[in-house]
Scaffold this motif. Structure first.
Motif, PDB file in Angstrom:
ATOM      1  N   LEU A   1       0.600  -1.334   0.195  1.00 53.44           N
ATOM      2  CA  LEU A   1      -0.160  -0.082  -0.096  1.00 53.44           C
ATOM      3  C   LEU A   1       0.918   1.304  -0.092  1.00 53.44           C
ATOM      4  O   LEU A   1       0.521   2.037  -0.958  1.00 53.44           O
ATOM      5  N   ILE A   2       2.063   1.305   0.608  1.00 52.11           N
ATOM      6  CA  ILE A   2       2.866   2.468   0.927  1.00 52.11           C
ATOM      7  C   ILE A   2       3.527   2.607  -0.591  1.00 52.11           C
ATOM      8  O   ILE A   2       3.661   3.544  -0.861  1.00 52.11           O
ATOM      9  N   LEU A   3       4.015   1.400  -1.217  1.00 52.01           N
ATOM     10  CA  LEU A   3       4.739   1.466  -2.187  1.00 52.01           C
ATOM     11  C   LEU A   3       4.052   1.958  -3.623  1.00 52.01           C
ATOM     12  O   LEU A   3       4.505   2.713  -4.317  1.00 52.01           O
ATOM     13  N   PHE A   4       2.944   1.306  -3.676  1.00 55.27           N
ATOM     14  CA  PHE A   4       2.119   1.743  -4.819  1.00 55.27           C
ATOM     15  C   PHE A   4       0.871   2.556  -4.629  1.00 55.27           C
ATOM     16  O   PHE A   4       0.470   3.349  -5.557  1.00 55.27           O
ATOM     17  N   GLY A   5       0.072   2.384  -3.461  1.00 60.43           N
ATOM     18  CA  GLY A   5      -1.195   3.148  -3.200  1.00 60.43           C
ATOM     19  C   GLY A   5      -0.641   4.790  -2.916  1.00 60.43           C
ATOM     20  O   GLY A   5      -1.488   5.523  -3.534  1.00 60.43           O
ATOM     21  N   LEU A   6       0.429   4.822  -2.180  1.00 62.77           N
ATOM     22  CA  LEU A   6       0.666   6.237  -1.708  1.00 62.77           C
ATOM     23  C   LEU A   6       1.102   7.122  -3.092  1.00 62.77           C
ATOM     24  O   LEU A   6       0.580   8.221  -3.281  1.00 62.77           O
ATOM     25  N   PRO A   7       1.893   6.804  -4.021  1.00 59.76           N
ATOM     26  CA  PRO A   7       1.940   7.400  -5.441  1.00 59.76           C
ATOM     27  C   PRO A   7       0.921   7.617  -6.389  1.00 59.76           C
ATOM     28  O   PRO A   7       0.771   8.461  -6.703  1.00 59.76           O
ATOM     29  N   PHE A   8       0.147   6.570  -6.240  1.00 60.49           N
ATOM     30  CA  PHE A   8      -1.125   6.765  -6.960  1.00 60.49           C
ATOM     31  C   PHE A   8      -2.086   7.876  -6.449  1.00 60.49           C
ATOM     32  O   PHE A   8      -2.679   8.733  -7.110  1.00 60.49           O
ATOM     33  N   VAL A   9      -2.010   7.841  -5.196  1.00 59.25           N
ATOM     34  CA  VAL A   9      -2.934   8.967  -4.559  1.00 59.25           C
ATOM     35  C   VAL A   9      -2.405  10.208  -4.684  1.00 59.25           C
ATOM     36  O   VAL A   9      -3.167  11.318  -4.992  1.00 59.25           O
ATOM     37  N   GLN A  10      -1.122  10.365  -4.580  1.00 58.32           N
ATOM     38  CA  GLN A  10      -0.401  11.579  -4.756  1.00 58.32           C
ATOM     39  C   GLN A  10      -0.469  12.219  -6.303  1.00 58.32           C
ATOM     40  O   GLN A  10      -0.846  13.173  -6.325  1.00 58.32           O
ATOM     41  N   VAL A  11      -0.476  11.145  -7.176  1.00 55.20           N
ATOM     42  CA  VAL A  11      -0.674  11.508  -8.625  1.00 55.20           C
ATOM     43  C   VAL A  11      -2.087  12.060  -8.943  1.00 55.20           C
ATOM     44  O   VAL A  11      -2.157  13.226  -9.661  1.00 55.20           O
ATOM     45  N   LEU A  12      -3.139  11.555  -8.380  1.00 52.89           N
ATOM     46  CA  LEU A  12      -4.385  12.055  -8.425  1.00 52.89           C
ATOM     47  C   LEU A  12      -4.735  13.562  -7.561  1.00 52.89           C
ATOM     48  O   LEU A  12      -5.092  14.412  -8.358  1.00 52.89           O
ATOM     49  N   LEU A  13      -4.273  13.428  -6.581  1.00 52.29           N
ATOM     50  CA  LEU A  13      -4.317  14.849  -5.860  1.00 52.29           C
ATOM     51  C   LEU A  13      -3.590  16.089  -6.400  1.00 52.29           C
ATOM     52  O   LEU A  13      -4.183  17.025  -6.761  1.00 52.29           O
ATOM     53  N   PHE A  14      -2.355  15.595  -6.871  1.00 51.28           N
ATOM     54  CA  PHE A  14      -1.495  16.733  -7.568  1.00 51.28           C
ATOM     55  C   PHE A  14      -1.996  17.190  -9.049  1.00 51.28           C
ATOM     56  O   PHE A  14      -2.006  18.203  -9.159  1.00 51.28           O
ATOM     57  N   GLY A  15      -2.540  16.186  -9.582  1.00 51.59           N
ATOM     58  CA  GLY A  15      -3.332  16.406 -10.824  1.00 51.59           C
ATOM     59  C   GLY A  15      -4.442  17.120 -11.005  1.00 51.59           C
ATOM     60  O   GLY A  15      -4.645  17.725 -11.869  1.00 51.59           O
ATOM     61  N   PHE A  16      -5.387  16.724 -10.075  1.00 53.58           N
ATOM     62  CA  PHE A  16      -6.538  17.383 -10.159  1.00 53.58           C
ATOM     63  C   PHE A  16      -6.711  18.394  -9.035  1.00 53.58           C
ATOM     64  O   PHE A  16      -7.658  19.452  -9.363  1.00 53.58           O
ATOM     65  N   ALA A  17      -6.213  18.295  -7.937  1.00 57.22           N
ATOM     66  CA  ALA A  17      -6.752  19.200  -6.660  1.00 57.22           C
ATOM     67  C   ALA A  17      -5.531  20.578  -6.645  1.00 57.22           C
ATOM     68  O   ALA A  17      -5.725  21.593  -6.405  1.00 57.22           O
ATOM     69  N   LEU A  18      -4.335  20.370  -7.288  1.00 54.59           N
ATOM     70  CA  LEU A  18      -3.325  21.148  -7.370  1.00 54.59           C
ATOM     71  C   LEU A  18      -3.310  22.076  -8.407  1.00 54.59           C
ATOM     72  O   LEU A  18      -2.517  21.852  -9.577  1.00 54.59           O
ATOM     73  N   THR A  19      -4.279  23.039  -8.412  1.00 52.26           N
ATOM     74  CA  THR A  19      -4.442  24.192  -9.338  1.00 52.26           C
ATOM     75  C   THR A  19      -4.770  25.370  -8.831  1.00 52.26           C
ATOM     76  O   THR A  19      -5.654  25.481  -7.678  1.00 52.26           O
ATOM     77  N   ASN A  20      -4.392  26.499  -9.264  1.00 53.98           N
ATOM     78  CA  ASN A  20      -4.767  27.680  -8.907  1.00 53.98           C
ATOM     79  C   ASN A  20      -6.136  28.320  -9.594  1.00 53.98           C
ATOM     80  O   ASN A  20      -6.566  29.306  -9.355  1.00 53.98           O
ATOM     81  N   GLU A  21      -6.356  27.709 -10.819  1.00 51.85           N
ATOM     82  CA  GLU A  21      -7.435  28.042 -11.575  1.00 51.85           C
ATOM     83  C   GLU A  21      -8.791  27.827 -10.847  1.00 51.85           C
ATOM     84  O   GLU A  21      -9.067  26.867 -10.229  1.00 51.85           O
ATOM     85  N   ILE A  22      -9.637  28.992 -10.881  1.00 51.52           N
ATOM     86  CA  ILE A  22     -10.935  28.776 -10.136  1.00 51.52           C
ATOM     87  C   ILE A  22     -12.042  28.547 -11.146  1.00 51.52           C
ATOM     88  O   ILE A  22     -12.214  29.114 -12.428  1.00 51.52           O
TER      89      ILE A  22
END
Length: 369
Positions: free
Chosen positions: A23-44
């Motif tokens: 879970l740490i090896l594969f789950g954590l990178p998967f969650v980070q990619v999703l969060l950084f890809g969709f949530a990490l934006t300054n566009e409103i």
């Protein structure tokens, strides 16, 4: 060399059999990619706005249509007077109010000049700046289309922007409530989960369970010191925010302290829940950081607006406790509202605490039964 490869093969089997390691090896990178890809934006996107149209003309209707069709805004409320603006902001749903004054069209026709007012909730500094910039560009684009070539004097639509609650656009108004939520949540949940997991790891929890104390007394006896220390921590953050960073306290201090105590109790409850699942201190620590840190930063509205996220992430954000606590702190300190505006957020935090404590006690009985 064959012994070495056999040893490496054994290590691979060991890792593949350990679900938590996978879970740490594969789950954590998967969650980070999703969060950084969709949530990490300054566009409103889809920011909720209110409209006060005292002109009801073709020009005002066309400008409103362009604002709402841009994808940046969605209509939350139609206002009928200037008196309705302040209550709309204090409810916390409206990010900006667009005001078309009376005789707006007459001013365009006779003076070739008219004014539109934009009022933005600057308790979220970056969001307010972005929204006023988006709206100003859309209005100016409409104004340019109304000017035929060679028209003299050209018709102008002047946009007046005013920042509500934070006219100086201080960044501390945004970061102090978010940091307060993140620190209290992380410290309270992490310390509680690790402490109880240590008791289980060393075998002393079973000894405590056969003592004359009840399970509830044991659990709350373990977390009470952290409740008091975390509360002092929260008080320190409030004092620093007010006296060092210049954040106002426009609402009730007693209500703010009570809400802080409720949030800390919820954080401790989450720590208890994690400790009933984790077998070791290390697992409890990783679980606390994984469950608390990234969702609090990305999905609570602390840094990135929730309205701009995909719908699934918006739904997930509804179970993030920090989202409600940040709204409460901003409402009390910056907007000066009371429980009549914050009762929903308070009820959600209280409900989460009750549910999580019930699940924790059930898990503890199951594991020790």
């Amino acid at each position: 060399m064959n012994r070495f490869f056999a040893f490496v093969k054994k290590e691979f089997y060991h890792i593949l059999r350990d679900r938590r390691t996978l879970l740490i090896l594969f789950g954590l990178p998967f969650v980070q990619v999703l969060l950084f890809g969709f949530a990490l934006t300054n566009e409103i996107k889809n920011a909720r706005i209110a409209i006060l149209d005292l002109d009801h003309s073709q020009h005002s209707r066309q400008i409103i249509s362009r604002l709402l069709s841009s994808g940046y805004f969605r209509l939350e409320q139609q206002l009928d007077s200037y008196k309705a603006i302040e209550p709309a902001f204090r409810k916390g749903k409206v990010k900006m109010v667009v005001v078309f004054p009376a005789r707006f069209t007459a001013a365009v026709a006779h003076d070739q000049r008219a004014q539109i007012q934009l009022l933005a909730d600057a308790s979220e500094q970056n969001t307010a700046i972005s929204l006023t910039n988006y709206a100003t560009n859309i209005i100016q684009s409409y104004s340019a289309e109304l000017n035929p070539a060679g028209m003299n004097p050209p018709m102008q639509l002047d946009v007046q922007s005013r920042m509500v609650f934070n006219p100086e656009l201080k960044g501390a108004f945004v970061f102090v409530p978010g940091v307060m939520a993140m620190v209290l949540l992380l410290v309270s949940a992490l310390m509680t989960s690790v402490t109880i997991a240590r008791e289980k790891e060393t075998g002393t929890m079973e000894v405590l369970m056969v003592s004359p104390l009840t399970q509830i007394q044991i659990l709350f006896g373990k977390v009470l010191p952290y409740l008091l220390l975390s509360f002092l921590n929260g008080c320190m953050i409030i004092v620093l925010g007010i006296h060092l960073l210049g954040i106002p306290l426009n609402g009730s201090l007693a209500l703010l302290l009570a809400e802080t105590l409720l949030f800390i109790f919820l954080a401790l409850s989450i720590g208890i829940l994690i400790s009933t699942i984790a077998d070791t201190q290390l697992v409890a620590m990783f679980a606390s950081l994984l469950i608390m840190l990234m969702p609090t930063i990305f999905l609570s509205g602390f840094i990135f607006p929730v309205e701009s996220m995909p719908k699934p992430l918006q739904i997930i954000s509804n179970i993030i406790p920090a989202k409600y606590f940040i709204a409460i702190v901003k409402g009390i300190m910056i907007k000066g509202v009371g429980l009549q505006y914050l009762w929903k957020e308070t009820l959600v935090l209280a409900g989460m605490s009750t549910l999580i404590n019930a699940v924790s006690l059930r898990n503890l009985k199951t594991r020790l039964g």
